[in-house]
Design a protein around this motif. Structure first.
Motif, PDB file in Angstrom:
ATOM      1  N   SER A 184       6.767  -5.490 -53.628  1.00  0.00           N
ATOM      2  CA  SER A 184       7.734  -6.581 -53.676  1.00  0.00           C
ATOM      3  C   SER A 184       9.086  -6.199 -53.090  1.00  0.00           C
ATOM      4  O   SER A 184       9.888  -7.071 -52.778  1.00  0.00           O
ATOM      5  N   VAL A 185       9.344  -4.906 -52.933  1.00  0.00           N
ATOM      6  CA  VAL A 185      10.609  -4.475 -52.322  1.00  0.00           C
ATOM      7  C   VAL A 185      10.668  -4.898 -50.856  1.00  0.00           C
ATOM      8  O   VAL A 185      11.756  -5.167 -50.322  1.00  0.00           O
ATOM      9  N   LEU A 186       9.520  -5.001 -50.202  1.00  0.00           N
ATOM     10  CA  LEU A 186       9.490  -5.368 -48.785  1.00  0.00           C
ATOM     11  C   LEU A 186       9.798  -6.843 -48.536  1.00  0.00           C
ATOM     12  O   LEU A 186       9.972  -7.245 -47.389  1.00  0.00           O
ATOM     13  N   VAL A 187       9.865  -7.643 -49.582  1.00  0.00           N
ATOM     14  CA  VAL A 187      10.177  -9.063 -49.412  1.00  0.00           C
ATOM     15  C   VAL A 187      11.520  -9.227 -48.710  1.00  0.00           C
ATOM     16  O   VAL A 187      11.672 -10.066 -47.821  1.00  0.00           O
ATOM     17  N   ILE A 188      12.483  -8.435 -49.082  1.00  0.00           N
ATOM     18  CA  ILE A 188      13.822  -8.543 -48.498  1.00  0.00           C
ATOM     19  C   ILE A 188      13.775  -8.241 -47.005  1.00  0.00           C
ATOM     20  O   ILE A 188      14.312  -9.003 -46.189  1.00  0.00           O
ATOM     21  N   LEU A 189      13.105  -7.159 -46.629  1.00  0.00           N
ATOM     22  CA  LEU A 189      13.031  -6.769 -45.217  1.00  0.00           C
ATOM     23  C   LEU A 189      12.250  -7.795 -44.400  1.00  0.00           C
ATOM     24  O   LEU A 189      12.709  -8.228 -43.329  1.00  0.00           O
ATOM     25  N   VAL A 190      11.094  -8.198 -44.884  1.00  0.00           N
ATOM     26  CA  VAL A 190      10.267  -9.159 -44.146  1.00  0.00           C
ATOM     27  C   VAL A 190      10.988 -10.498 -44.037  1.00  0.00           C
ATOM     28  O   VAL A 190      10.998 -11.124 -42.968  1.00  0.00           O
ATOM     29  N   SER A 191      11.602 -10.949 -45.104  1.00  0.00           N
ATOM     30  CA  SER A 191      12.352 -12.208 -45.072  1.00  0.00           C
ATOM     31  C   SER A 191      13.500 -12.131 -44.083  1.00  0.00           C
ATOM     32  O   SER A 191      13.743 -13.086 -43.326  1.00  0.00           O
ATOM     33  N   PHE A 192      14.197 -11.011 -44.087  1.00  0.00           N
ATOM     34  CA  PHE A 192      15.317 -10.851 -43.149  1.00  0.00           C
ATOM     35  C   PHE A 192      14.842 -10.916 -41.710  1.00  0.00           C
ATOM     36  O   PHE A 192      15.456 -11.605 -40.877  1.00  0.00           O
ATOM     37  N   ILE A 193      13.759 -10.224 -41.390  1.00  0.00           N
ATOM     38  CA  ILE A 193      13.260 -10.208 -40.005  1.00  0.00           C
ATOM     39  C   ILE A 193      12.830 -11.607 -39.572  1.00  0.00           C
ATOM     40  O   ILE A 193      13.197 -12.075 -38.482  1.00  0.00           O
ATOM     41  N   ILE A 194      12.063 -12.295 -40.411  1.00  0.00           N
ATOM     42  CA  ILE A 194      11.593 -13.642 -40.060  1.00  0.00           C
ATOM     43  C   ILE A 194      12.768 -14.608 -39.927  1.00  0.00           C
ATOM     44  O   ILE A 194      12.852 -15.378 -38.960  1.00  0.00           O
ATOM     45  N   CYS A 195      13.700 -14.574 -40.853  1.00  0.00           N
ATOM     46  CA  CYS A 195      14.857 -15.467 -40.800  1.00  0.00           C
ATOM     47  C   CYS A 195      15.748 -15.152 -39.609  1.00  0.00           C
ATOM     48  O   CYS A 195      16.311 -16.064 -38.985  1.00  0.00           O
ATOM     49  N   PHE A 196      15.867 -13.880 -39.269  1.00  0.00           N
ATOM     50  CA  PHE A 196      16.665 -13.488 -38.110  1.00  0.00           C
ATOM     51  C   PHE A 196      16.084 -14.084 -36.834  1.00  0.00           C
ATOM     52  O   PHE A 196      16.817 -14.602 -35.990  1.00  0.00           O
ATOM     53  N   VAL A 197      14.766 -14.029 -36.689  1.00  0.00           N
ATOM     54  CA  VAL A 197      14.127 -14.591 -35.499  1.00  0.00           C
ATOM     55  C   VAL A 197      14.404 -16.087 -35.390  1.00  0.00           C
ATOM     56  O   VAL A 197      14.775 -16.588 -34.320  1.00  0.00           O
ATOM     57  N   PHE A 198      14.261 -16.811 -36.490  1.00  0.00           N
ATOM     58  CA  PHE A 198      14.516 -18.252 -36.451  1.00  0.00           C
ATOM     59  C   PHE A 198      15.995 -18.559 -36.218  1.00  0.00           C
ATOM     60  O   PHE A 198      16.330 -19.517 -35.513  1.00  0.00           O
ATOM     61  N   ALA A 199      16.889 -17.776 -36.774  1.00  0.00           N
ATOM     62  CA  ALA A 199      18.319 -17.993 -36.556  1.00  0.00           C
ATOM     63  C   ALA A 199      18.689 -17.742 -35.102  1.00  0.00           C
ATOM     64  O   ALA A 199      19.505 -18.473 -34.517  1.00  0.00           O
ATOM     65  N   VAL A 200      18.103 -16.725 -34.494  1.00  0.00           N
ATOM     66  CA  VAL A 200      18.379 -16.439 -33.083  1.00  0.00           C
ATOM     67  C   VAL A 200      17.837 -17.563 -32.204  1.00  0.00           C
ATOM     68  O   VAL A 200      18.502 -17.983 -31.249  1.00  0.00           O
ATOM     69  N   MET A 201      16.643 -18.070 -32.511  1.00  0.00           N
ATOM     70  CA  MET A 201      16.105 -19.193 -31.731  1.00  0.00           C
ATOM     71  C   MET A 201      17.004 -20.421 -31.849  1.00  0.00           C
ATOM     72  O   MET A 201      17.229 -21.129 -30.863  1.00  0.00           O
ATOM     73  N   ASN A 202      17.553 -20.661 -33.028  1.00  0.00           N
ATOM     74  CA  ASN A 202      18.475 -21.777 -33.214  1.00  0.00           C
ATOM     75  C   ASN A 202      19.731 -21.574 -32.381  1.00  0.00           C
ATOM     76  O   ASN A 202      20.218 -22.507 -31.736  1.00  0.00           O
ATOM     77  N   ARG A 203      20.256 -20.369 -32.377  1.00  0.00           N
ATOM     78  CA  ARG A 203      21.480 -20.075 -31.613  1.00  0.00           C
ATOM     79  C   ARG A 203      21.251 -20.224 -30.115  1.00  0.00           C
ATOM     80  O   ARG A 203      22.095 -20.765 -29.405  1.00  0.00           O
TER      81      ARG A 203
END
Length: 117
Positions: free
Chosen positions: A49-68
């Motif tokens: 469950s510790v990896l939730v933070i890392l995986v969530s960050f990577i996925i959200c970063f990709v979507f935020a960059v696509m939005n930008r």
């Protein structure tokens, strides 16, 4: 040529409704908030469950960059470094036309700081 110029001017002067940008950002923020909550159950079953933070960050970063990137590309004719190099395209057309007319050619557009304007 004038028809193409008018078409480009219509594209440039057509405003995008704000609701496109508003709802895109809204859905992105909802996704960023909901994603970790959805992943925690599956990661807890795997005892990582510790990896939730890392995986969530990577996925959200990709979507935020696509939005930008989408926001940046909304106005392709504003003469920014990431826009269509209209000056260089016009220079190439001018050189081609003058070459057909056997006139002296203007200097070729050169990149400035690595970018064509």
């Amino acid at each position: 040529m004038s028809n193409w110029q008018c078409a480009c001017e219509r594209i440039k002067n057509t405003p995008l409704p704000m609701n496109y940008q508003y709802f895109t950002k809204l859905f992105l923020y909802v996704f960023i908030f909901v994603l970790p909550n959805c992943l925690i159950g599956d990661f807890a079953k795997l005892n990582i469950s510790v990896l939730v933070i890392l995986v969530s960050f990577i996925i959200c970063f990709v979507f935020a960059v696509m939005n930008r990137v989408g926001e940046i590309n909304e106005n392709p004719f504003e003469n920014q470094t990431s826009d269509i190099p209209m000056t260089a395209l016009c220079n190439t057309i001018e050189r081609d036309l003058k070459e057909m007319l056997n006139e002296t050619l203007p200097q070729r557009s050169e990149p400035q700081d690595g970018y064509l304007l």
